[in-house]
Design a protein around this motif. Structure first.
Motif, mmCIF file in Angstrom:
data_model
loop_
_atom_site.group_PDB
_atom_site.id
_atom_site.type_symbol
_atom_site.label_atom_id
_atom_site.label_comp_id
_atom_site.label_asym_id
_atom_site.label_seq_id
_atom_site.Cartn_x
_atom_site.Cartn_y
_atom_site.Cartn_z
ATOM 1 N N UNK A 146 0.868 -1.182 0.000
ATOM 2 C CA UNK A 146 0.000 0.000 0.000
ATOM 3 C C UNK A 146 0.902 1.228 0.000
ATOM 4 N N UNK A 147 0.639 2.128 -0.926
ATOM 5 C CA UNK A 147 1.371 3.399 -1.021
ATOM 6 C C UNK A 147 0.528 4.509 -0.417
ATOM 7 N N UNK A 148 1.119 5.286 0.486
ATOM 8 C CA UNK A 148 0.460 6.437 1.103
ATOM 9 C C UNK A 148 1.201 7.694 0.669
ATOM 10 N N UNK A 149 0.488 8.624 0.054
ATOM 11 C CA UNK A 149 1.149 9.803 -0.504
ATOM 12 C C UNK A 149 0.211 10.996 -0.509
ATOM 13 N N UNK A 150 0.821 12.173 -0.631
ATOM 14 C CA UNK A 150 0.054 13.403 -0.778
ATOM 15 C C UNK A 150 -0.390 13.571 -2.226
ATOM 16 N N UNK A 151 -1.641 13.967 -2.418
ATOM 17 C CA UNK A 151 -2.161 14.259 -3.748
ATOM 18 C C UNK A 151 -2.795 15.641 -3.722
ATOM 19 N N UNK A 152 -3.284 16.057 -4.876
ATOM 20 C CA UNK A 152 -3.934 17.362 -4.943
ATOM 21 C C UNK A 152 -5.224 17.404 -4.136
ATOM 22 N N UNK A 153 -5.754 16.239 -3.794
ATOM 23 C CA UNK A 153 -6.990 16.164 -3.017
ATOM 24 C C UNK A 153 -6.754 15.626 -1.616
ATOM 25 N N UNK A 154 -5.552 15.755 -1.123
ATOM 26 C CA UNK A 154 -5.248 15.308 0.223
ATOM 27 C C UNK A 154 -4.454 14.021 0.235
ATOM 28 N N UNK A 155 -4.209 13.492 1.411
ATOM 29 C CA UNK A 155 -3.440 12.265 1.569
ATOM 30 C C UNK A 155 -4.314 11.071 1.197
ATOM 31 N N UNK A 156 -3.781 10.208 0.347
ATOM 32 C CA UNK A 156 -4.504 9.013 -0.086
ATOM 33 C C UNK A 156 -3.590 7.802 -0.025
ATOM 34 N N UNK A 177 16.023 12.795 -11.025
ATOM 35 C CA UNK A 177 16.291 13.569 -9.823
ATOM 36 C C UNK A 177 15.163 13.353 -8.814
ATOM 37 N N UNK A 178 15.543 13.194 -7.558
ATOM 38 C CA UNK A 178 14.556 12.915 -6.530
ATOM 39 C C UNK A 178 13.826 14.161 -6.049
ATOM 40 N N UNK A 179 12.617 13.938 -5.542
ATOM 41 C CA UNK A 179 11.843 15.012 -4.920
ATOM 42 C C UNK A 179 11.293 14.493 -3.602
ATOM 43 N N UNK A 180 11.200 15.345 -2.600
ATOM 44 C CA UNK A 180 10.779 14.924 -1.268
ATOM 45 C C UNK A 180 9.336 14.446 -1.289
ATOM 46 N N UNK A 181 9.085 13.317 -0.632
ATOM 47 C CA UNK A 181 7.703 12.815 -0.583
ATOM 48 C C UNK A 181 6.983 13.237 0.691
ATOM 49 N N UNK A 182 7.685 13.835 1.648
ATOM 50 C CA UNK A 182 7.028 14.422 2.810
ATOM 51 C C UNK A 182 7.006 13.555 4.050
ATOM 52 N N UNK A 183 7.324 12.281 3.931
ATOM 53 C CA UNK A 183 7.325 11.397 5.100
ATOM 54 C C UNK A 183 8.753 11.203 5.600
ATOM 55 N N UNK A 184 8.868 10.736 6.846
ATOM 56 C CA UNK A 184 10.191 10.524 7.430
ATOM 57 C C UNK A 184 10.727 9.133 7.146
ATOM 58 N N UNK A 185 9.946 8.298 6.454
ATOM 59 C CA UNK A 185 10.356 6.950 6.082
ATOM 60 C C UNK A 185 9.679 6.571 4.774
ATOM 61 N N UNK A 186 10.080 5.448 4.221
ATOM 62 C CA UNK A 186 9.523 5.021 2.933
ATOM 63 C C UNK A 186 8.008 4.881 3.048
ATOM 64 N N UNK A 187 7.234 5.511 2.158
ATOM 65 C CA UNK A 187 5.770 5.535 2.294
ATOM 66 C C UNK A 187 5.061 4.292 1.768
ATOM 67 N N UNK A 188 5.784 3.212 1.521
ATOM 68 C CA UNK A 188 5.192 1.968 1.033
ATOM 69 C C UNK A 188 5.157 0.966 2.186
ATOM 70 N N UNK A 189 3.989 0.358 2.400
ATOM 71 C CA UNK A 189 3.786 -0.583 3.494
ATOM 72 C C UNK A 189 3.518 -1.970 2.932
ATOM 73 N N UNK A 190 4.209 -2.958 3.473
ATOM 74 C CA UNK A 190 4.026 -4.344 3.023
ATOM 75 C C UNK A 190 2.913 -5.025 3.829
#
Length: 476
Positions: free
Chosen positions: A125-135, A201-214
């Motif tokens: 499961x990927x958790x990320x910021x989008x234009x409509x909030x965190x999804x 080139x990388x861009x910050x994803x906003x979390x303090x750890x990898x946003x993918x959950x197994x």
């Protein structure tokens, strides 16, 4: 020291997809009914091959769907902090975690995450910021890989990659990759060509750890995950082989064969001369026998004998299929009546005993998947800027009670719990069958409104002065 550069991580993750690709593709094929052919003689004709295709009896989706349909997250309860047990932030649907859940439409989409984990052994499961909030959204194990320092015990990967599009001809494949700080765009020529891998080139994803959950169904101390399909492939092949043998016996030997000896078949004759009509080999051309259940065979010669060959009994094949399905039920911890459909004359106690092994397996899946969802909720809170909720390791997901029982039985049991154990009635609301988090919030609001109205009515009664006694009463 290990190379943890983005390019090196991308190559390692693509290599994992290449290594596991054939195994996962085989699992996916079996789930979708594309099984190995049963054994056939080398000179098998098209009719045999048609029977082989019809012999596929795909039990794999049932092994996945049976536990998956009992897994449904219905709410999230935040933990507490401090010795006084002060709740962190909002509760129920008022929390930012549950708002993220509803925004991601995970009420419906959570089932795909469970089915992927049960089928392949793990999903993501990927958790990320989008234009409509965190999804959050699910990712398939066929296209996603993750790297862990300790794959058996860590729930946080230090890098993950998912393929967006596969290479086609001269067109490069595209992927997204995340590490503990940034997200990268990756292009590649093939999974096994390290020289063709390019990382943007990388861009910050906003979390303090990898946003993918197994989400791992079953994981051992070596970090290997296994689903419910792979261990059952051998049993599935055995069932297919037995069904194929049954179809062959049914097609070629399930009817009596009548024979006659000592009698020449009728031959075709020229209508004008009466002479026999010869075939290409110069032999008399026989006429077909028009024989059915309404006709009799007879012969003038006493040496002619009639007889029949018995049909092949099919009961042994059917019993063998039934035995193999029972083995499948025992090994997969699936109740036999789910596979065989034999539920007549079973008492409530017998049904409960048959469901016990499945219930234990589902409880194991809930424990594993619940921890993964809690990490997803912490990531969502962090991306929303709620630092206290992001450190809430005491929160827990609420699984819907999928046990089949009537509302009257549940009401009777809950009433006894309240009266005999003095459990607060609000603490029992979640145990009402079929209740949702939204309904619980509505009940809470209604109770607060009712309590407020009761307090107002009590205050008005107390503030109203007592009426003075009537004059007649005083005179008396």
């Amino acid at each position: 020291m290990a190379d943890v550069s983005p390019a090196s991580l991308a190559k390692q993750l693509l290599a994992i997809l290449h290594r596991d690709g054939d195994r996962l593709k085989r699992i996916d094929d079996y789930d979708n009914g594309r099984h190995d052919d049963p054994y056939m003689p080398p000179q098998a004709d098209d009719e045999y091959r048609l029977l082989a295709r019809r012999a596929v009896s795909n039990w794999m989706p049932l092994l996945v769907n049976t536990p998956a349909q009992a897994l449904y997250v219905d709410g999230f309860r935040r933990g507490t902090i401090g010795e006084a047990g002060i709740p962190i932030g909002g509760e129920g649907s008022r929390s930012i975690e549950w708002a993220h859940w509803q925004r991601s439409r995970l009420d419906a989409r959570q089932s795909a995450v469970y089915r992927g984990a049960l089928k392949f052994g793990h999903s993501f499961v990927l958790t990320e910021k989008t234009s409509r909030g965190v999804k959050s959204k699910g990712l398939s194990a066929l296209k996603t890989a993750a790297l862990f320092e300790d794959p058996a015990n860590d729930d946080t990967p230090y890098a993950a990659l998912t393929v967006i599009s596969w290479p086609k001809g001269e067109e490069l494949g595209k992927a997204r990759m995340w590490d503990t700080r940034s997200e990268y765009e990756v292009t590649f020529k093939s999974l096994w060509d390290e020289d063709g891998v390019r990382v943007g080139k990388g861009k910050r994803h906003g979390a303090s750890e990898c946003p993918v959950t197994r989400f791992a169904a079953v994981i051992d101390l070596e970090g290997r995950t296994v689903g419910v399909i792979e261990p059952m492939i051998a049993l599935q092949n055995r069932i297919n082989q037995t069904v194929f043998d049954l179809l062959v016996a049914q097609t070629y030997g399930s009817f009596k064969v009548r024979y006659v000896t000592g009698m020449a078949p009728p031959i075709e004759r020229d209508p004008e001369t009466g002479e026999p009509v010869l075939d290409e080999a110069g032999q008399p051309k026989p006429l077909p026998l028009n024989h059915n259940a309404r006709r009799f065979l007879f012969a003038e010669d006493s040496d002619v004998k009639f007889g029949s060959l018995d049909e092949t009994p099919l009961g042994g094949f059917i019993d063998s299929i039934d035995m193999s399905i029972r083995h499948l039920a025992a090994v997969s911890q699936t109740p036999p009546h789910h596979l065989l459909g034999q539920i007549a004359n079973l008492s409530a106690e017998a049904l409960l005993a048959a469901e016990t092994a499945l219930a234990r397996k589902i409880a194991e899946f809930k424990a594993a998947f619940g921890e993964s969802w809690e990490r997803v909720f912490r990531l969502a809170a962090e991306l929303e800027g709620d630092t206290s909720a992001a450190e809430d390791f005491a929160g827990e997901v609420i699984w819907r009670d999928m046990e089949s029982r009537s509302l009257a039985q549940a009401a009777d049991a809950l009433g006894k719990l309240k009266e005999q154990l003095n459990i607060p009635e609000r603490g029992l609301w979640r145990r009402v069958p079929g209740v949702t988090q939204t309904e619980l919030d509505d009940w809470e609001q209604m109770r607060e409104e009712d309590d407020g109205q009761l307090q107002l009515a009590t205050a008005l009664i107390r503030a109203t002065p007592e009426p003075e006694p009537a004059l007649e009463a005083i005179a008396a």
